[in-house]
Design a protein around this motif. Sequence first.
Motif, PDB file in Angstrom:
ATOM      1  N   VAL A  35       0.821  -1.207   0.000  1.00  0.00           N
ATOM      2  CA  VAL A  35       0.000   0.000   0.000  1.00  0.00           C
ATOM      3  C   VAL A  35       0.856   1.258   0.000  1.00  0.00           C
ATOM      4  O   VAL A  35       0.524   2.266  -0.639  1.00  0.00           O
ATOM      5  N   ALA A  36       1.978   1.240   0.706  1.00  0.00           N
ATOM      6  CA  ALA A  36       2.821   2.427   0.805  1.00  0.00           C
ATOM      7  C   ALA A  36       3.317   2.895  -0.550  1.00  0.00           C
ATOM      8  O   ALA A  36       3.609   4.086  -0.739  1.00  0.00           O
ATOM      9  N   SER A  37       3.391   1.977  -1.516  1.00  0.00           N
ATOM     10  CA  SER A  37       3.869   2.347  -2.844  1.00  0.00           C
ATOM     11  C   SER A  37       2.861   3.210  -3.590  1.00  0.00           C
ATOM     12  O   SER A  37       3.200   3.822  -4.609  1.00  0.00           O
ATOM     13  N   CYS A  38       1.624   3.264  -3.091  1.00  0.00           N
ATOM     14  CA  CYS A  38       0.571   4.062  -3.737  1.00  0.00           C
ATOM     15  C   CYS A  38       0.268   5.339  -2.964  1.00  0.00           C
ATOM     16  O   CYS A  38      -0.598   6.121  -3.379  1.00  0.00           O
ATOM     17  N   ALA A  39       0.952   5.562  -1.852  1.00  0.00           N
ATOM     18  CA  ALA A  39       0.500   6.549  -0.873  1.00  0.00           C
ATOM     19  C   ALA A  39       1.122   7.929  -0.998  1.00  0.00           C
ATOM     20  O   ALA A  39       0.880   8.790  -0.145  1.00  0.00           O
ATOM     21  N   GLY A  40       1.904   8.208  -2.013  1.00  0.00           N
ATOM     22  CA  GLY A  40       2.501   9.527  -2.145  1.00  0.00           C
ATOM     23  C   GLY A  40       1.456  10.603  -2.397  1.00  0.00           C
ATOM     24  O   GLY A  40       0.392  10.336  -2.953  1.00  0.00           O
ATOM     25  N   SER A  41       1.757  11.816  -2.018  1.00  0.00           N
ATOM     26  CA  SER A  41       0.798  12.913  -2.179  1.00  0.00           C
ATOM     27  C   SER A  41       0.568  13.267  -3.646  1.00  0.00           C
ATOM     28  O   SER A  41      -0.424  13.915  -3.990  1.00  0.00           O
ATOM     29  N   THR A  42       1.479  12.847  -4.521  1.00  0.00           N
ATOM     30  CA  THR A  42       1.277  13.066  -5.956  1.00  0.00           C
ATOM     31  C   THR A  42       0.573  11.872  -6.600  1.00  0.00           C
ATOM     32  O   THR A  42       0.351  11.860  -7.808  1.00  0.00           O
ATOM     33  N   CYS A  43       0.260  10.876  -5.784  1.00  0.00           N
ATOM     34  CA  CYS A  43      -0.412   9.675  -6.302  1.00  0.00           C
ATOM     35  C   CYS A  43      -1.803   9.549  -5.683  1.00  0.00           C
ATOM     36  O   CYS A  43      -2.699  10.270  -6.051  1.00  0.00           O
ATOM     37  N   HIS A  44      -1.948   8.655  -4.705  1.00  0.00           N
ATOM     38  CA  HIS A  44      -3.271   8.404  -4.134  1.00  0.00           C
ATOM     39  C   HIS A  44      -3.339   8.740  -2.650  1.00  0.00           C
ATOM     40  O   HIS A  44      -4.272   8.314  -1.972  1.00  0.00           O
ATOM     41  N   GLU A  48      -7.343  15.566   0.204  1.00  0.00           N
ATOM     42  CA  GLU A  48      -8.510  16.099  -0.487  1.00  0.00           C
ATOM     43  C   GLU A  48      -8.578  15.544  -1.908  1.00  0.00           C
ATOM     44  O   GLU A  48      -7.545  15.260  -2.524  1.00  0.00           O
ATOM     45  N   ALA A  49      -9.803  15.426  -2.402  1.00  0.00           N
ATOM     46  CA  ALA A  49     -10.008  14.876  -3.747  1.00  0.00           C
ATOM     47  C   ALA A  49      -9.888  15.984  -4.778  1.00  0.00           C
ATOM     48  O   ALA A  49     -10.874  16.421  -5.362  1.00  0.00           O
ATOM     49  N   ASP A  50      -8.670  16.448  -5.025  1.00  0.00           N
ATOM     50  CA  ASP A  50      -8.483  17.556  -5.951  1.00  0.00           C
ATOM     51  C   ASP A  50      -7.551  17.197  -7.097  1.00  0.00           C
ATOM     52  O   ASP A  50      -6.935  18.056  -7.719  1.00  0.00           O
ATOM     53  N   GLY A  51      -7.462  15.887  -7.406  1.00  0.00           N
ATOM     54  CA  GLY A  51      -6.612  15.465  -8.508  1.00  0.00           C
ATOM     55  C   GLY A  51      -7.217  15.825  -9.851  1.00  0.00           C
ATOM     56  O   GLY A  51      -8.440  15.925  -9.996  1.00  0.00           O
ATOM     57  N   HIS A 208     -13.364   5.836  -6.415  1.00  0.00           N
ATOM     58  CA  HIS A 208     -13.121   6.655  -7.606  1.00  0.00           C
ATOM     59  C   HIS A 208     -14.416   7.352  -8.012  1.00  0.00           C
ATOM     60  O   HIS A 208     -15.509   6.995  -7.539  1.00  0.00           O
ATOM     61  N   ASP A 209     -14.300   8.341  -8.868  1.00  0.00           N
ATOM     62  CA  ASP A 209     -15.458   9.044  -9.411  1.00  0.00           C
ATOM     63  C   ASP A 209     -15.737   8.531 -10.826  1.00  0.00           C
ATOM     64  O   ASP A 209     -14.810   8.401 -11.634  1.00  0.00           O
ATOM     65  N   GLU A 210     -16.984   8.259 -11.124  1.00  0.00           N
ATOM     66  CA  GLU A 210     -17.357   7.820 -12.466  1.00  0.00           C
ATOM     67  C   GLU A 210     -17.718   9.048 -13.294  1.00  0.00           C
ATOM     68  O   GLU A 210     -18.859   9.262 -13.700  1.00  0.00           O
ATOM     69  N   ASP A 211     -16.703   9.885 -13.526  1.00  0.00           N
ATOM     70  CA  ASP A 211     -16.903  11.142 -14.239  1.00  0.00           C
ATOM     71  C   ASP A 211     -16.640  10.955 -15.731  1.00  0.00           C
ATOM     72  O   ASP A 211     -16.441   9.829 -16.215  1.00  0.00           O
ATOM     73  N   ALA A 212     -16.614  12.072 -16.464  1.00  0.00           N
ATOM     74  CA  ALA A 212     -16.439  11.998 -17.913  1.00  0.00           C
ATOM     75  C   ALA A 212     -15.096  11.377 -18.296  1.00  0.00           C
ATOM     76  O   ALA A 212     -14.998  10.615 -19.265  1.00  0.00           O
ATOM     77  N   ASP A 213     -14.057  11.696 -17.515  1.00  0.00           N
ATOM     78  CA  ASP A 213     -12.745  11.124 -17.812  1.00  0.00           C
ATOM     79  C   ASP A 213     -12.760   9.612 -17.615  1.00  0.00           C
ATOM     80  O   ASP A 213     -12.200   8.866 -18.424  1.00  0.00           O
ATOM     81  N   TYR A 214     -13.414   9.157 -16.548  1.00  0.00           N
ATOM     82  CA  TYR A 214     -13.512   7.720 -16.306  1.00  0.00           C
ATOM     83  C   TYR A 214     -14.238   7.037 -17.463  1.00  0.00           C
ATOM     84  O   TYR A 214     -13.809   5.994 -17.964  1.00  0.00           O
ATOM     85  N   VAL A 215     -15.344   7.628 -17.903  1.00  0.00           N
ATOM     86  CA  VAL A 215     -16.120   7.053 -19.007  1.00  0.00           C
ATOM     87  C   VAL A 215     -15.290   6.995 -20.276  1.00  0.00           C
ATOM     88  O   VAL A 215     -15.340   6.009 -21.027  1.00  0.00           O
ATOM     89  N   ARG A 216     -14.488   8.037 -20.524  1.00  0.00           N
ATOM     90  CA  ARG A 216     -13.638   8.056 -21.717  1.00  0.00           C
ATOM     91  C   ARG A 216     -12.619   6.933 -21.676  1.00  0.00           C
ATOM     92  O   ARG A 216     -12.339   6.284 -22.692  1.00  0.00           O
ATOM     93  N   ARG A 217     -12.058   6.683 -20.499  1.00  0.00           N
ATOM     94  CA  ARG A 217     -10.990   5.692 -20.391  1.00  0.00           C
ATOM     95  C   ARG A 217     -11.499   4.260 -20.273  1.00  0.00           C
ATOM     96  O   ARG A 217     -10.877   3.324 -20.775  1.00  0.00           O
TER      97      ARG A 217
END
Length: 448
Positions: A35-44, A48-51, A208-217
């Motif tokens: 889990v620590a490999s995903c925990a950076g502030s530039t990752c996950h 806050e959800a501001d990515g 995760h959010d099922e937003d427009a970007d998610y739908v595109r990908r």
Amino acid sequence: MGVASLSLLTLALLVGSPGSRADAADRDQGSYQGVASCAGSTCHGRMEADGAVVRQDELMRWQEPSTPGGAHSRAFSVLSGARARQIAATLGLGDPTASQSCTGCHATPTGGSRGARFQQGDGVGCEACHGPSSGWIASHYAVGASHAANVSRGMVALDQPATRAAVCLDCHFGSSRPGQFASHRLYSAGHPRISFELDLFSTMQQHHDEDADYVRRKGRPDSARTWAVGQAMAVNRALTLYATPRGSEGAFPEFAFFDCHSCHRKIYDQEDRVKTWESNPGRPIPAGMPPFNDENMILLGAAARVAAPDMATRFDSDSRAFHTALGKDRASAIAAGQRLAATASGLASALSAGSGGGDTAFAMVDAIAGPATVPRFTDYEGSVQAVMAIDTLLNALVKQGRITLGAAAGIRANINRAYAAVRDPNDYRGPAFRASLAEAVRSIRVLR
């Protein structure tokens, strides 16, 4: 387990079904980085959800201490509790935090190698679902990275319902892997009963959010289809495992496959007999015989009548033949179960390829509450599965814009009454549940 509320629906355990991770060995070819490999502030690891692309606060949501969304992160810590230690002592397992019988599902199951940052105490971490990350962790955030490329490097395609179901069922029903089957012995020692519904539980764990970007990908998610595929995969998984040596325990059948509450009811000795079970039209078995737990079969039959009508008759016929064979002998039951498993596998493929648009979700609600299905809700397990289905299909209608959020909130009281009817397995009353379910469904039909 008892369904007091959604937050108490427990996390717990397919073999040879479409959409499985090709093979368990394939999943273990990579290295688990932790889990620590995903925990950076530039990752996950943000607060806050501001990515810009993904939320980037996924780790915080995974660790949420007070909601079902944090249940995976808490999975290992419960092994240090009194109940877990009592269960382990009863079964002679030793320390539950060190027993594979427990950690097979209460921690990330790693048949492959582990990186330096991997910690078993993290519980069911990112890679338990997304797969060992050594092949894709460095490339999945690169400029120009695609979901298809990530999958080709070992990431699990959880956007595909059949694939997701195969992953989840390992610990939410059982698998052939060590430590991933909740047996009757485990239940009798005190383990909560395992219950699962793919779309509803996915929603509770969604980070995760099922937003427009998610739908595109990854395409637009379809909750009704996810629910139906989950039912098909669960039927296939149960019957496939039943055909293996797990289907028996010494001189007895493995009772974990059978309906718990058909036997575990209060026993009274009195002058006038009190019959504590109801006849079920979908099970042509001798009176009083413990029935195979058919909660997913009942719901899959309803889904098939809507989304795959050309296969529905065969599924119902194979289901009845399987129940009939259970009254003969194990060899007959295995043969009939394998035919039913193959039909369920075909339904999983058909449902995966179909679309839940239009009136599909409304029609599935009608099918669940229809005359071909309702008489089969005679047992606690099937009734729990039914109310979860109505709940998840109501959510699907909101996502599709067929029902407003406000209208759904108005129906929530009826849904909660149906949940209340299955709150206590020791006080289950079939007629009362069926009345509560009908009331909830009538409220949904008004909005069609």
